[in-house]
Design an enzyme around this catalytic site. Structure first.
Site, PDB file in Angstrom:
ATOM      1  CD  GLU A 124       1.368   0.074  -2.435  1.00  0.00           C
ATOM      2  OE1 GLU A 124       1.826  -0.756  -3.253  1.00  0.00           O
ATOM      3  OE2 GLU A 124       1.129  -0.209  -1.255  1.00  0.00           O
ATOM      4  CG  HIS A 136       5.361  -4.237  -3.976  1.00  0.00           C
ATOM      5  ND1 HIS A 136       5.311  -3.022  -4.630  1.00  0.00           N
ATOM      6  CD2 HIS A 136       4.333  -4.219  -3.082  1.00  0.00           C
ATOM      7  CE1 HIS A 136       4.308  -2.311  -4.151  1.00  0.00           C
ATOM      8  NE2 HIS A 136       3.687  -3.011  -3.206  1.00  0.00           N
ATOM      9  CD  GLU A 137       3.019  -7.059  -0.915  1.00  0.00           C
ATOM     10  OE1 GLU A 137       2.983  -6.425   0.162  1.00  0.00           O
ATOM     11  OE2 GLU A 137       2.282  -6.765  -1.878  1.00  0.00           O
ATOM     12  CG  HIS A 173       4.801  -2.499   1.351  1.00  0.00           C
ATOM     13  ND1 HIS A 173       4.728  -1.124   1.321  1.00  0.00           N
ATOM     14  CD2 HIS A 173       4.042  -2.931   0.298  1.00  0.00           C
ATOM     15  CE1 HIS A 173       3.976  -0.736   0.310  1.00  0.00           C
ATOM     16  NE2 HIS A 173       3.548  -1.815  -0.333  1.00  0.00           N
TER      17      HIS A 173
END
Length: 235
Positions: free
Chosen positions: A159, A82-83, A86
């Site tokens: 997100e 997820h990070e 980003h």
């Protein structure tokens, strides 16, 4: 220090967990086509993680001690994905640019409204009267609130995209399991300090109504449902 977040950057892995973290981030960064980010651990009982940095090839990915203690490795892998997503999507840079542009428009439009009220409504013909300054201040507050709604909406959309990216890097099942683990730990959640707030894995506990407009993260149940829909599961 390169990163003033308070997180301890792993320079030389000193444990099996740190070796695994470095290897996992290295693998995911290669998959995402970005340079190897710095990897860090920060001291917090609350399960959380964040990414920061103003370049895809110069970034930091950090996880909390609470996250490492409460999550299985498959779930931590999804959080890292997820990070990494980003970072690969350039979300930190884009959010900063949007914030700057929106703030500029707020100041400009507030002054236009102040000038209009001062000259057209109050008929002031010399310089800027009291009406200009009062109206400008009030307009900046009102437009500033609307601007925050726009920026928070963008943050929430990113997100969902990062969740999707984490599912691609680690697997949908792992990403869903990670978000469900965060949902179970909601009562232990502590907000990230200001210097760590760039795209944490989760935000404030779920809320509804107008408060939702000012949340950086969508409710976890909405994120889980979106992943299940995209994976063809029953939400």
């Amino acid at each position: 220090a390169k990163w003033s977040t308070g997180a301890q950057v792993i320079m030389q892995p000193r444990s099996d967990m740190e070796i695994w973290l470095m290897n996992t981030v290295q693998k995911q960064a290669a998959q995402a086509g970005i340079g190897m980010p710095d990897v860090a651990v920060f001291d917090s009982d609350s399960p959380n993680a964040f990414a920061t940095g103003m370049s895809k090839n110069n970034a930091l990915v950090a996880v909390s001690t609470g996250l490492l203690q409460t999550m299985k490795r498959d779930e931590v892998e999804a959080v890292l994905g997820h990070e990494i997503s980003h970072v690969a999507n350039g979300d930190m840079i884009t959010l900063s640019l949007i914030q700057g542009v929106v703030n500029t428009f707020v100041i400009f439009i507030a002054r236009v409204v102040g000038y209009f009220v001062d000259r057209v409504i109050l008929k002031n013909e010399e310089g800027h009267g009291l009406g200009f300054f009062i109206t400008t201040i009030v307009a900046e507050i009102v437009f500033g609130i609307l601007a925050s709604v726009i920026v928070m909406w963008f943050s929430r959309r990113r997100e969902f995209v990062a969740d999707s990216g984490g599912a691609q890097l680690a697997g949908a099942g792992k990403m869903i399991a990670a978000l469900e683990s965060l949902q179970r730990s909601a009562q232990e959640y502590e907000p990230l300090p200001d210097q760590m707030k760039s795209f944490g894995i989760t935000g404030k506990p779920s809320t509804s109504g107008l408060k939702l407009l000012f949340m950086t993260h969508p409710p976890l149940e909405d994120r889980i449902a979106a992943l299940k829909r995209s994976a063809g599961m029953t939400a």
